[in-house]
Design a protein around this motif. Structure first.
Motif, PDB file in Angstrom:
ATOM      1  N   GLU A 277       0.850  -1.189   0.000  1.00  0.00           N
ATOM      2  CA  GLU A 277       0.000   0.000   0.000  1.00  0.00           C
ATOM      3  C   GLU A 277       0.885   1.237   0.000  1.00  0.00           C
ATOM      4  N   ILE A 278       0.757   2.054  -1.041  1.00  0.00           N
ATOM      5  CA  ILE A 278       1.535   3.292  -1.126  1.00  0.00           C
ATOM      6  C   ILE A 278       0.697   4.439  -0.569  1.00  0.00           C
ATOM      7  N   GLY A 279       1.366   5.335   0.157  1.00  0.00           N
ATOM      8  CA  GLY A 279       0.626   6.391   0.845  1.00  0.00           C
ATOM      9  C   GLY A 279      -0.314   5.789   1.864  1.00  0.00           C
ATOM     10  N   CYS A 280       0.203   4.836   2.628  1.00  0.00           N
ATOM     11  CA  CYS A 280      -0.640   4.045   3.536  1.00  0.00           C
ATOM     12  C   CYS A 280      -1.252   4.877   4.651  1.00  0.00           C
ATOM     13  N   GLY A 281      -0.623   6.026   4.982  1.00  0.00           N
ATOM     14  CA  GLY A 281      -1.156   6.852   6.053  1.00  0.00           C
ATOM     15  C   GLY A 281      -1.277   6.095   7.350  1.00  0.00           C
ATOM     16  N   SER A 282      -2.480   6.093   7.916  1.00  0.00           N
ATOM     17  CA  SER A 282      -2.699   5.437   9.213  1.00  0.00           C
ATOM     18  C   SER A 282      -3.294   4.044   9.080  1.00  0.00           C
TER      19      SER A 282
ATOM     20  N   VAL B  24      -1.943  -1.043  -3.740  1.00  0.00           N
ATOM     21  CA  VAL B  24      -3.155  -0.296  -3.397  1.00  0.00           C
ATOM     22  C   VAL B  24      -2.801   1.156  -3.116  1.00  0.00           C
ATOM     23  N   CYS B  25      -3.641   2.070  -3.584  1.00  0.00           N
ATOM     24  CA  CYS B  25      -3.569   3.447  -3.092  1.00  0.00           C
ATOM     25  C   CYS B  25      -4.967   4.050  -3.098  1.00  0.00           C
ATOM     26  N   THR B  26      -5.307   4.732  -2.026  1.00  0.00           N
ATOM     27  CA  THR B  26      -6.574   5.449  -1.932  1.00  0.00           C
ATOM     28  C   THR B  26      -6.299   6.851  -1.421  1.00  0.00           C
TER      29      THR B  26
END
Length: 243
Positions: free
Chosen positions: A76-81, A142-144
């Protein structure tokens, strides 16, 4: 008339951001890099509640890209929290990447709450340059709500294709620019300068689907939707691409 109103409104909004721009130039916004993960962590709960059905639909066939032995390595890229962890299939191995190291505290909270997954590592890296990862090393990426804030969408998609195994999938959910004839389009272009600073680099006028269409994936499954969220980011795209 509407064109000039848009220009004037955007200019006014840009003037309001001048103190934020100067703070960034002089390096005074670094403290916000520490605060933003806390804000994002709490916003995540509200956003996930609103788009829960959409995310379940998006991720329902992730397990279909598992290997013959049942293993699945997901980046997951830009997984954040870790807002998406709850939607991933039982037993998959998750690799996380984010350019902001201050997300790690909140990421660990999500890991503790989602014991059905195996966590491999947290990489502090931008999505444009994930040189710590080998070619064709993951089954799913994944990225959201990430491609809105990267420096170069095309470069990110090239990196995604590089690390994905042939036959692997890239899942995405992103807010995008609205149709030019709408008031949402007007608001997006007016508020963008201010939104950029508040959202830590988030851009609300990107036609991200165009980059996905020309990224070189063998298949693209994409749909335009209206998410039940704040009007300025209501236009969304979601789907997956296959390498």
């Amino acid at each position: 008339m509407r064109y000039w109103l848009l220009k004037a409104s955007r200019l006014f909004c840009s003037l309001l951001t001048l103190p934020l721009f100067l703070a960034q130039v002089f390096g005074l916004r670094s403290a916000y890099k520490r605060v933003f993960p806390l804000l994002a962590y709490h916003i995540t709960f509200s956003y996930n509640d609103k788009v829960n059905r959409m995310k379940k639909e998006l991720f329902r066939n992730v397990c279909g890209f598992a290997n013959s032995d049942g293993s699945l390595r997901l980046l997951e890229i830009g997984c954040g929290s870790g807002a998406n962890f709850q939607f991933y299939p039982y037993g998959c191995t998750v690799l996380c990447a984010d350019p902001n190291p201050h997300f790690e505290t909140y990421l660990k909270r999500s890991m503790d709450a989602n014991k059905h997954l195996t966590y491999e590592a947290f990489l502090v890296a931008s999505a444009e340059d994930m040189n710590e990862l080998d070619d064709e090393c993951v089954d799913v990426v994944v990225c959201t709500l990430v491609l809105c804030s990267v420096r170069d969408v095309k470069m990110v998609l090239r990196e995604v294709r590089r690390v994905l195994k042939t036959g692997g999938a890239f899942f995405f959910m992103e807010h995008v620019v609205s149709k030019p004839s709408t008031w949402t389009f007007f608001l997006q272009h007016t508020l963008e300068p201010l939104w950029f600073y508040i959202g830590d680099g988030c851009t609300i006028t990107r036609a991200t689907w165009k980059d996905l269409e020309t990224a070189g994936f063998s298949q693209l499954h994409l749909q335009h939707i209206e998410a039940p969220v704040t009007s300025v980011i209501r236009p969304h795209i979601m789907g997956y691409s296959i390498k």
